[in-house]
Motif scaffolding. Structure first.
Motif, PDB file in Angstrom:
ATOM      1  N   ILE A  90      14.376 -78.609 -41.168  1.00  0.00           N
ATOM      2  CA  ILE A  90      15.031 -78.734 -39.868  1.00  0.00           C
ATOM      3  C   ILE A  90      14.128 -79.557 -38.969  1.00  0.00           C
ATOM      4  O   ILE A  90      12.900 -79.555 -39.139  1.00  0.00           O
ATOM      5  CB  ILE A  90      15.303 -77.343 -39.240  1.00  0.00           C
ATOM      6  CG1 ILE A  90      16.388 -77.393 -38.168  1.00  0.00           C
ATOM      7  CG2 ILE A  90      14.022 -76.714 -38.723  1.00  0.00           C
ATOM      8  CD1 ILE A  90      17.772 -77.301 -38.698  1.00  0.00           C
ATOM      9  N   LYS A  92      12.598 -80.013 -35.315  1.00  0.00           N
ATOM     10  CA  LYS A  92      12.356 -79.246 -34.095  1.00  0.00           C
ATOM     11  C   LYS A  92      11.203 -79.891 -33.337  1.00  0.00           C
ATOM     12  O   LYS A  92      10.153 -80.192 -33.915  1.00  0.00           O
ATOM     13  CB  LYS A  92      12.006 -77.785 -34.419  1.00  0.00           C
ATOM     14  CG  LYS A  92      11.683 -76.910 -33.218  1.00  0.00           C
ATOM     15  CD  LYS A  92      11.362 -75.485 -33.666  1.00  0.00           C
ATOM     16  CE  LYS A  92      11.028 -74.584 -32.485  1.00  0.00           C
ATOM     17  NZ  LYS A  92       9.763 -74.956 -31.821  1.00  0.00           N
ATOM     18  N   ILE A 158      18.786 -73.875 -43.978  1.00  0.00           N
ATOM     19  CA  ILE A 158      18.728 -73.619 -42.540  1.00  0.00           C
ATOM     20  C   ILE A 158      19.594 -74.622 -41.777  1.00  0.00           C
ATOM     21  O   ILE A 158      19.679 -75.795 -42.147  1.00  0.00           O
ATOM     22  CB  ILE A 158      17.270 -73.660 -42.023  1.00  0.00           C
ATOM     23  CG1 ILE A 158      17.176 -73.132 -40.598  1.00  0.00           C
ATOM     24  CG2 ILE A 158      16.664 -75.047 -42.154  1.00  0.00           C
ATOM     25  CD1 ILE A 158      15.761 -72.862 -40.138  1.00  0.00           C
ATOM     26  N   GLU A 160      21.050 -75.397 -37.430  1.00  0.00           N
ATOM     27  CA  GLU A 160      20.878 -75.110 -36.002  1.00  0.00           C
ATOM     28  C   GLU A 160      22.252 -75.005 -35.353  1.00  0.00           C
ATOM     29  O   GLU A 160      23.206 -75.669 -35.776  1.00  0.00           O
ATOM     30  CB  GLU A 160      20.061 -76.224 -35.344  1.00  0.00           C
ATOM     31  CG  GLU A 160      19.689 -75.963 -33.894  1.00  0.00           C
ATOM     32  CD  GLU A 160      18.816 -77.053 -33.305  1.00  0.00           C
ATOM     33  OE1 GLU A 160      18.518 -76.995 -32.092  1.00  0.00           O
ATOM     34  OE2 GLU A 160      18.422 -77.976 -34.066  1.00  0.00           O
ATOM     35  N   THR A 165      19.924 -71.961 -31.636  1.00  0.00           N
ATOM     36  CA  THR A 165      19.572 -70.877 -32.545  1.00  0.00           C
ATOM     37  C   THR A 165      19.482 -71.420 -33.966  1.00  0.00           C
ATOM     38  O   THR A 165      20.312 -72.231 -34.393  1.00  0.00           O
ATOM     39  CB  THR A 165      20.626 -69.752 -32.495  1.00  0.00           C
ATOM     40  OG1 THR A 165      20.687 -69.233 -31.170  1.00  0.00           O
ATOM     41  CG2 THR A 165      20.276 -68.623 -33.461  1.00  0.00           C
ATOM     42  N   TYR A 166      18.477 -70.972 -34.696  1.00  0.00           N
ATOM     43  CA  TYR A 166      18.319 -71.378 -36.089  1.00  0.00           C
ATOM     44  C   TYR A 166      18.883 -70.280 -36.984  1.00  0.00           C
ATOM     45  O   TYR A 166      18.573 -69.099 -36.814  1.00  0.00           O
ATOM     46  CB  TYR A 166      16.845 -71.628 -36.410  1.00  0.00           C
ATOM     47  CG  TYR A 166      16.254 -72.734 -35.555  1.00  0.00           C
ATOM     48  CD1 TYR A 166      16.522 -74.073 -35.829  1.00  0.00           C
ATOM     49  CD2 TYR A 166      15.464 -72.432 -34.458  1.00  0.00           C
ATOM     50  CE1 TYR A 166      16.000 -75.082 -35.038  1.00  0.00           C
ATOM     51  CE2 TYR A 166      14.943 -73.431 -33.651  1.00  0.00           C
ATOM     52  CZ  TYR A 166      15.213 -74.756 -33.940  1.00  0.00           C
ATOM     53  OH  TYR A 166      14.703 -75.748 -33.143  1.00  0.00           O
ATOM     54  N   THR A 184      18.347 -65.008 -38.109  1.00  0.00           N
ATOM     55  CA  THR A 184      18.378 -65.980 -37.012  1.00  0.00           C
ATOM     56  C   THR A 184      17.055 -65.959 -36.247  1.00  0.00           C
ATOM     57  O   THR A 184      16.329 -64.961 -36.238  1.00  0.00           O
ATOM     58  CB  THR A 184      19.528 -65.688 -36.040  1.00  0.00           C
ATOM     59  OG1 THR A 184      19.434 -64.334 -35.573  1.00  0.00           O
ATOM     60  CG2 THR A 184      20.869 -65.886 -36.715  1.00  0.00           C
ATOM     61  N   LEU A 188      11.694 -70.342 -35.136  1.00  0.00           N
ATOM     62  CA  LEU A 188      11.337 -70.480 -36.548  1.00  0.00           C
ATOM     63  C   LEU A 188      10.187 -69.582 -36.969  1.00  0.00           C
ATOM     64  O   LEU A 188       9.745 -69.634 -38.124  1.00  0.00           O
ATOM     65  CB  LEU A 188      10.989 -71.938 -36.908  1.00  0.00           C
ATOM     66  CG  LEU A 188      12.077 -72.977 -36.683  1.00  0.00           C
ATOM     67  CD1 LEU A 188      11.569 -74.372 -37.088  1.00  0.00           C
ATOM     68  CD2 LEU A 188      13.339 -72.639 -37.466  1.00  0.00           C
ATOM     69  N   TRP A 191      11.962 -63.705 -36.415  1.00  0.00           N
ATOM     70  CA  TRP A 191      13.273 -63.678 -37.038  1.00  0.00           C
ATOM     71  C   TRP A 191      13.952 -62.331 -36.890  1.00  0.00           C
ATOM     72  O   TRP A 191      13.311 -61.289 -36.929  1.00  0.00           O
ATOM     73  CB  TRP A 191      13.152 -64.003 -38.535  1.00  0.00           C
ATOM     74  CG  TRP A 191      12.701 -65.406 -38.794  1.00  0.00           C
ATOM     75  CD1 TRP A 191      11.415 -65.864 -38.925  1.00  0.00           C
ATOM     76  CD2 TRP A 191      13.544 -66.558 -38.938  1.00  0.00           C
ATOM     77  NE1 TRP A 191      11.402 -67.223 -39.144  1.00  0.00           N
ATOM     78  CE2 TRP A 191      12.695 -67.670 -39.165  1.00  0.00           C
ATOM     79  CE3 TRP A 191      14.921 -66.747 -38.916  1.00  0.00           C
ATOM     80  CZ2 TRP A 191      13.198 -68.952 -39.349  1.00  0.00           C
ATOM     81  CZ3 TRP A 191      15.419 -68.021 -39.103  1.00  0.00           C
ATOM     82  CH2 TRP A 191      14.555 -69.113 -39.323  1.00  0.00           C
ATOM     83  N   LYS A 224      21.101 -84.683 -34.716  1.00  0.00           N
ATOM     84  CA  LYS A 224      20.755 -83.379 -35.265  1.00  0.00           C
ATOM     85  C   LYS A 224      21.908 -82.851 -36.095  1.00  0.00           C
ATOM     86  O   LYS A 224      23.076 -83.057 -35.769  1.00  0.00           O
ATOM     87  CB  LYS A 224      20.438 -82.373 -34.154  1.00  0.00           C
ATOM     88  CG  LYS A 224      19.046 -82.483 -33.571  1.00  0.00           C
ATOM     89  CD  LYS A 224      18.768 -81.281 -32.668  1.00  0.00           C
ATOM     90  CE  LYS A 224      17.311 -81.277 -32.199  1.00  0.00           C
ATOM     91  NZ  LYS A 224      17.019 -80.060 -31.397  1.00  0.00           N
TER      92      LYS A 224
END
Length: 386
Positions: A90, A92, A158, A160, A165-166, A184, A188, A191, A224
């Motif tokens: 991902i 970020k 994963i 977003e 929110t991941y 979630t 990162l 969790w 993204k």
């Protein structure tokens, strides 16, 4: 890790956090004799073509010295002493974050007998990756311990959401039943586990059925990959040896697509005569495009009814196109793999038949980065211009 080609240990320098390759790494010099091994696009709708670097090598490997105090055993463990593989990714804060499966070596147990946690490595340029010193996701003394201990947490994907929110899908492995689960996070690191994805569906009818490999459909927004809604629902391709489909309103609780008889309806299946004759398995988060939903998937070959040149059990990568409004409707799929094990590090390790096991996809600085596990041992990457 010793095998036919070389010994590799990746360590982190405590002073500057730089990743160092140690051991007999001279063998990588021979990789310069390979071309970038670009694959031509078989179909106009496909992502890619993806290419290896001229000096292609794994970006992450095991570290027999990194330690983590396990919250269940209360002992220091060498949490990535066996292997590091099957990565999610991902973007970020302007950097690529790779979440990888790290295995702790437990004696001489075979595949599935070690213990997995999820570590993270960060890259600001897509070339150099700095590992975090301890795992970011792992079994704990929590409400999911019965599903995750003693085997661990495996094979992440994963995405977003629009609110930042991941959403992590992963396999819980208690050495009895593998279960697809979701968690979630906002950063990162911290969790919240939500448990098996089908636990609330029809009073848990699928709770004790083997599930894994959940790939949530995304769309490209401001460069993204963001979880996409189709007809008001989120969608997820999942499973092996067929790929099935599920939908959700909240990305936590999922309902599988079934036939009128109440049976799971596979949307992609193995094909005798092709590279995916043994099994198909969902890969990284699929992408909703103008042409449809592009699903990158992992394909296993059965030599006697598949492609003889590939051998048995070799994992390659395929692509399939699904209808953008009816995610269960297959429009097209590739006849040949767009990526396959070709280099020594892709054909060695725990899974010597060879794998390019796809799990992570990001768009970073105008380039697609596709991350994959190599032979259940290391992490590799291929790239394609947007």
């Amino acid at each position: 890790m010793t095998h036919n080609f070389f010994t590799l240990d990746i360590k982190t320098n405590s002073k500057n956090g730089m990743v160092m390759l140690c051991g007999f790494v001279y063998v990588f010099l021979i990789f310069s004799s390979f071309s970038a091994l670009a694959q031509s696009k078989e179909k106009e709708w496909m992502l890619g073509p993806f290419e290896r670097d001229q000096d292609a090598r794994p970006i992450l490997g095991k570290n027999s010295e990194s330690e983590f105090k396990d919250p269940i055993t209360h002992q220091n463990t060498h949490w990535e002493s066996m292997a590091t593989f099957n990565p999610a990714a991902i973007v970020k804060d302007g950097s690529v974050h790779v979440l990888y499966r790290a295995e702790e070596k437990l004696g001489e147990k075979e595949i599935g007998g070690h213990r997995s946690r999820i570590g993270m490595a960060i890259s600001e340029d897509g070339v150099t990756y700095t590992k975090q010193p301890v795992p970011v996701f792992y079994p704990d003394e929590d409400h999911q311990k019965q599903n995750e201990w003693p085997g661990g947490t495996e094979d992440p994907r994963i995405v977003e959401t629009e609110d930042g929110t991941y959403v992590l899908t992963y396999t819980q492995w208690n050495r009895e039943v593998p279960r697809l689960a979701v968690a979630t996070s906002k950063d990162l690191v911290h969790w919240e586990k939500h448990g098996p994805v089908f636990q609330k569906y029809e009073q848990g009818v699928y709770l004790n059925r083997e599930t894994k490999s959940g790939a949530i459909v995304t769309e490209l927004k401001n460069d993204k990959l963001v979880a996409a809604k189709i007809n008001g629902l989120y969608w997820m391709y999942y499973g092996v040896p067929h790929i099935w489909l599920a939908s959700s309103t909240n990305l936590k609780d999922w309902a599988p697509v079934e036939t009128y008889e109440g049976k799971l309806a596979p949307v992609l299946s193995p094909r005798p005569g092709y590279f995916d004759s043994w099994l198909v398995e969902a890969g990284p988060p699929p992408l909703l495009t103008e042409k449809g939903i592009v699903v990158l998937y992992n394909a296993g070959n059965s030599q006697n009814i598949g492609v003889k040149e590939l051998g048995n059990r070799i994992y390659t990568g395929g692509q399939a196109l699904f209808d953008p409004n009816e995610p269960w409707k297959l429009l097209d799929r590739t006849d040949a793999p767009f990526i396959k094990p070709e280099l020594p590090f892709e054909k060695s390790g725990q899974y010597k038949e060879g794998t390019t096991f796809l799990e992570g996809l990001v768009l970073f600085n105008g380039t697609w980065y596709l991350y994959y596990g190599t032979a259940d041992s290391m992490v590799g990457v291929v790239t394609a211009k947007q």
